[in-house]
Design a protein around this motif. Structure first.
Motif, PDB file in Angstrom:
ATOM      1  N   PHE A 252      36.041  52.248  17.631  1.00 11.27           N
ATOM      2  CA  PHE A 252      35.557  53.334  18.489  1.00 11.27           C
ATOM      3  C   PHE A 252      34.057  53.194  18.742  1.00 11.27           C
ATOM      4  CE2 PHE A 252      33.631  57.616  18.767  1.00 11.27           C
ATOM      5  CZ  PHE A 252      34.162  57.986  19.993  1.00 11.27           C
ATOM      6  N   THR A 253      33.316  52.811  17.715  1.00 13.64           N
ATOM      7  CA  THR A 253      31.874  52.644  17.859  1.00 13.64           C
ATOM      8  C   THR A 253      31.547  51.556  18.877  1.00 13.64           C
ATOM      9  OG1 THR A 253      31.539  53.348  15.568  1.00 13.64           O
ATOM     10  CG2 THR A 253      29.731  52.153  16.616  1.00 13.64           C
ATOM     11  N   CYS A 254      32.309  50.467  18.833  1.00 13.87           N
ATOM     12  CA  CYS A 254      32.076  49.373  19.784  1.00 13.87           C
ATOM     13  C   CYS A 254      32.330  49.839  21.221  1.00 13.87           C
ATOM     14  CB  CYS A 254      32.968  48.184  19.452  1.00 13.87           C
ATOM     15  SG  CYS A 254      32.512  47.343  17.919  1.00 13.87           S
ATOM     16  N   LEU A 258      29.542  50.050  24.209  1.00 11.39           N
ATOM     17  CA  LEU A 258      29.760  49.418  25.509  1.00 11.39           C
ATOM     18  C   LEU A 258      29.658  50.433  26.638  1.00 11.39           C
ATOM     19  CD1 LEU A 258      30.516  46.975  27.242  1.00 11.39           C
ATOM     20  CD2 LEU A 258      32.940  47.488  26.772  1.00 11.39           C
ATOM     21  N   GLY A 259      30.258  51.605  26.440  1.00 14.53           N
ATOM     22  CA  GLY A 259      30.184  52.646  27.467  1.00 14.53           C
ATOM     23  C   GLY A 259      28.758  53.095  27.724  1.00 14.53           C
ATOM     24  N   THR A 260      27.975  53.218  26.670  1.00 15.43           N
ATOM     25  CA  THR A 260      26.574  53.620  26.818  1.00 15.43           C
ATOM     26  C   THR A 260      25.785  52.577  27.604  1.00 15.43           C
ATOM     27  OG1 THR A 260      26.700  54.790  24.702  1.00 15.43           O
ATOM     28  CG2 THR A 260      24.500  54.309  25.558  1.00 15.43           C
ATOM     29  N   VAL A 261      26.013  51.299  27.287  1.00 16.33           N
ATOM     30  CA  VAL A 261      25.324  50.219  28.005  1.00 16.33           C
ATOM     31  C   VAL A 261      25.679  50.259  29.485  1.00 16.33           C
ATOM     32  CG1 VAL A 261      25.184  47.711  28.260  1.00 16.33           C
ATOM     33  CG2 VAL A 261      25.128  48.743  25.982  1.00 16.33           C
ATOM     34  N   LEU A 262      26.960  50.454  29.794  1.00 13.94           N
ATOM     35  CA  LEU A 262      27.394  50.508  31.192  1.00 13.94           C
ATOM     36  C   LEU A 262      26.797  51.716  31.902  1.00 13.94           C
ATOM     37  CD1 LEU A 262      31.165  49.513  30.804  1.00 13.94           C
ATOM     38  CD2 LEU A 262      29.288  48.089  31.670  1.00 13.94           C
ATOM     39  N   ALA A 270      27.771  59.328  34.715  1.00 15.10           N
ATOM     40  CA  ALA A 270      27.758  60.156  33.504  1.00 15.10           C
ATOM     41  C   ALA A 270      29.081  60.885  33.327  1.00 15.10           C
ATOM     42  CB  ALA A 270      26.607  61.158  33.583  1.00 15.10           C
ATOM     43  N   GLY A 271      29.601  61.415  34.418  1.00 10.23           N
ATOM     44  CA  GLY A 271      30.886  62.120  34.333  1.00 10.23           C
ATOM     45  C   GLY A 271      32.004  61.203  33.902  1.00 10.23           C
ATOM     46  N   GLU A 272      32.031  60.011  34.520  1.00 10.98           N
ATOM     47  CA  GLU A 272      33.069  59.039  34.149  1.00 10.98           C
ATOM     48  C   GLU A 272      32.938  58.620  32.684  1.00 10.98           C
ATOM     49  OE1 GLU A 272      32.505  56.109  37.368  1.00 10.98           O
ATOM     50  OE2 GLU A 272      34.691  56.133  37.484  1.00 10.98           O
ATOM     51  N   LEU A 273      31.661  58.432  32.240  1.00  8.96           N
ATOM     52  CA  LEU A 273      31.438  58.010  30.861  1.00  8.96           C
ATOM     53  C   LEU A 273      31.967  59.036  29.876  1.00  8.96           C
ATOM     54  CD1 LEU A 273      30.222  56.094  28.765  1.00  8.96           C
ATOM     55  CD2 LEU A 273      28.043  57.326  29.008  1.00  8.96           C
ATOM     56  N   ILE A 274      31.659  60.308  30.116  1.00 10.29           N
ATOM     57  CA  ILE A 274      32.158  61.356  29.224  1.00 10.29           C
ATOM     58  C   ILE A 274      33.675  61.368  29.214  1.00 10.29           C
ATOM     59  CG2 ILE A 274      32.268  63.841  28.859  1.00 10.29           C
ATOM     60  CD1 ILE A 274      29.410  64.008  29.937  1.00 10.29           C
ATOM     61  N   ALA A 275      34.286  61.254  30.392  1.00  5.53           N
ATOM     62  CA  ALA A 275      35.746  61.270  30.472  1.00  5.53           C
ATOM     63  C   ALA A 275      36.362  60.083  29.747  1.00  5.53           C
ATOM     64  CB  ALA A 275      36.176  61.278  31.944  1.00  5.53           C
ATOM     65  N   VAL A 276      35.744  58.898  29.951  1.00  2.38           N
ATOM     66  CA  VAL A 276      36.284  57.702  29.307  1.00  2.38           C
ATOM     67  C   VAL A 276      36.115  57.769  27.792  1.00  2.38           C
ATOM     68  CG1 VAL A 276      35.931  55.222  29.049  1.00  2.38           C
ATOM     69  CG2 VAL A 276      36.065  56.217  31.324  1.00  2.38           C
TER      70      VAL A 276
END
Length: 578
Positions: A252-254, A258-262, A270-276
């Motif tokens: 999960f951390t990985c 990765l999501g943070t970097v993207l 930002a919305g997509e990141l939170i949802a993902v």
């Protein structure tokens, strides 16, 4: 686990198991779909126009409602299957156990079987009711989440896909550790249970020598071993569970990194990141739950393996066609060889003939095979070579019911069932009338026991007959054999270790039991030996001398030496009493 469960269940329950798994898998898919719907919902809710989220709210509500209905149906089906599974396993174990050779039931196996049929079946039922559906969730729901993730961002989906084998490998490693500990803990638990039963059952003898629980070394050793295995379970099992949980969190951390970097480089909003990330949480949550279930699941698997081992034990072979019952009731052992293991033969080329209506006594030193002969006639085991015949028919050509109907067995170790005196005598012939039961009891002088007890013939004997003395249990055992009215009687040390009163009563009962019957008796009592029609002296797994008492004394061989030793011991006992 599922394949093992199918093998243990047999064909008739396999279809029901598959339906239960199908419903559980369907619920897991719907749960994954509901999680996947969170991504478009949150994306629109956190976007420029939150009102666009309403259709997805409706879709999520519908998916959740359908999931709830299917999950409820899956849970109900799982619980019903669990209840039916308990009944089925008990029936299957019972049906298989009654087909096993009587020699299979050693002390260690009996204790393990009792634990397996009790606690073991409950563990399997619990697995069916409470573990199968979470197990499906742990694998099916993350798979659906990964597939849904590909629709939103292939890079995050690929990261989850790579993380899954890592978590699966950690899960298998954890399972192997717990399985190893479970096997050791089970063996220690069986040994402790056996020693506790032994300690409780033999309290009179232990107390007579001042032995308390602290002084009973076998029980103490078993308790120490169980404690050591329990500590090993914590020392070995907990790191495995913790290691799996750590692997899941690292995955999960990985994904989070990765999501943070993207998000930082603008590839993901930002919305997509939170949802993902919410979806990623739902990816690891069922896998994390599997860590908690892993221990129970591996223990249930160990129980299933032990059940499979019992069910795989070869039953006593039965003739393909039930033949006619023997018309005569002599007993013959022709060239019989038998050993309990491959290293030492107990009987080697053993020959003996017991004519119908005659009494033959087996005598000889300890370990010469006397008791083994009686067990082979009763087909506790099959011979390695040679033939055992009853009435001229090979015992292997008779069904168990046919053979047992011809034999009455009275051994030194008597077991009475929990119930009344009358119930235990009636076990010899279930369709006997009350008068027939009591008539057999009177012949064995059981009426004397019934008269002194408040409830008479209805008096409870306790589990194993613990409410009665050894001689009283033996009288009931003989009454049971009298009621059975079998033409062949096998007696093994039936009068040993009895007091004078009980010995006289048992001897009188045996006289009634053996009249006009074919009798094979293993005995050390001089009167029993002297009165036999034929005496066979055993040594080294063979009959080395046979004849009447007078003939063998005149022969001046092994029997004469044995007789003199017995006479000397008898004279010493009489002198000690006087």
């Amino acid at each position: 686990m599922t394949a093992l469960l199918i093998r243990v269940l047999g064909r008739e329950q396999t279809d029901r198991l598959r339906r239960v798994l199908l419903w559980a898998a369907l619920a897991a898919v719907l749960q994954g779909v509901a999680y996947a719907l969170l991504v478009p919902l949150l994306t629109r809710l956190l976007g420029n126009d939150p009102a666009d989220a309403w259709p997805w709210v409706g879709a999520l509500a519908m998916a959740t409602a359908v999931y709830g209905a299917v999950a409820f149906a899956a849970t109900v089906r799982g619980n019903r299957f669990s209840a039916e599974l308990g009944r089925h396993l008990h029936r299957r174990i019972g049906d298989h156990v009654v087909a096993l050779p009587l020699g299979w039931f050693g002390g260690e196996r009996t204790g393990a079987l009792g634990q397996l049929a009790g606690q073991g079946v409950v563990q399997v039922m619990n697995a069916a009711a409470n573990l199968l559906r979470p197990l499906c969730n742990a694998f099916v729901t993350p798979a659906v989440v990964v597939l849904a993730m590909f629709a939103f961002d292939w890079r995050l989906a690929l990261a989850m896909l790579v993380a899954a084998p890592v978590a699966a490998g950690a899960y298998r490693w954890s399972g192997r550790l717990i399985g190893r500990v479970d096997r050791q803990s089970h063996a220690a638990s069986v040994e402790t249970a056996d020693r506790l039963v032994e300690f409780a059952r033999h309290q009179p003898a232990l107390r007579a020598f001042g032995r308390t629980a602290e002084d009973h070394e076998l029980l103490d050793a078993a308790l120490r071993e169980q404690r050591a295995k329990a500590r090993a379970a914590v020392r070995i099992g907990v790191p495995g569970i913790a290691g799996f949980a750590l692997a899941v969190q690292l995955c999960f951390t990985c994904v989070l990194i990765l999501g943070t970097v993207l998000a930082v480089d603008g590839s993901v909003g930002a919305g997509e990141l939170i949802a993902v990330l919410v979806l990623a949480v739902r990816f690891v949550e069922p896998m994390g739950a599997a860590a908690e279930l892993g221990g129970s699941l591996r223990i249930a698997r160990g129980t299933l393996e032990r059940l499979e081992g019992v069910l795989a034990s070869d039953p006593l072979p039965q003739p393909a066609i039930e033949g006619p019952l023997p018309e005569t009731y002599g007993v013959e052992l022709d060239g019989v060889s038998f050993g309990y293991d491959d290293e030492r033969m107990v009987l080697d080329g053993f020959d003996l003939c017991v004519p119908a209506g005659h009494t033959v006594a087996l005598v000889g030193p300890s370990g010469s095979g006397k008791t083994t002969v009686t067990r082979l006639i009763a087909r506790f085991w099959d011979v390695g070579a040679g033939t055992v015949r009853v009435g001229g028919t090979d015992v292997r050509d008779l069904t168990t019911e046919q053979l047992m109907s011809r034999l009455a067995m009275v051994f030194q170790d008597v077991y009475l069932f929990e119930g009344s005196i009358e119930d235990n005598i009636r076990a010899g012939r279930e369709d006997a009338t009350d008068e027939e039961v009591r008539a057999a009891g009177r012949l064995a002088r059981v009426d004397e026991i019934a008269e002194r007890l408040p409830d008479g013939w209805a008096a409870r004997v306790g589990e194993g007959g613990t409410a009665l003395s050894g001689g009283e249990r033996q009288r009931i055992s003989i009454a049971r054999a009298l009621l059975k009215q079998s033409p062949v009687v096998l007696l093994d040390e039936a009068t040993s270790a009895l007091d004078a009163e009980n010995e006289a009563a048992v001897q009188q009962a045996l006289a009634a039991l053996t009249a006009d019957r074919t009798v094979l008796v293993v005995a050390h009592r001089l009167d029993t030996i002297r009165g036999a029609d034929l005496i066979a002296f055993l040594d080294g797994g063979r009959v080395v001398e046979q004849g009447t008492h007078e003939e063998l004394l005149a022969l001046g061989g092994r029997y004469q030496e044995f007789w003199r030793e017995r006479e000397g011991a008898r004279g010493w006992r009489l002198a000690a009493r006087s």
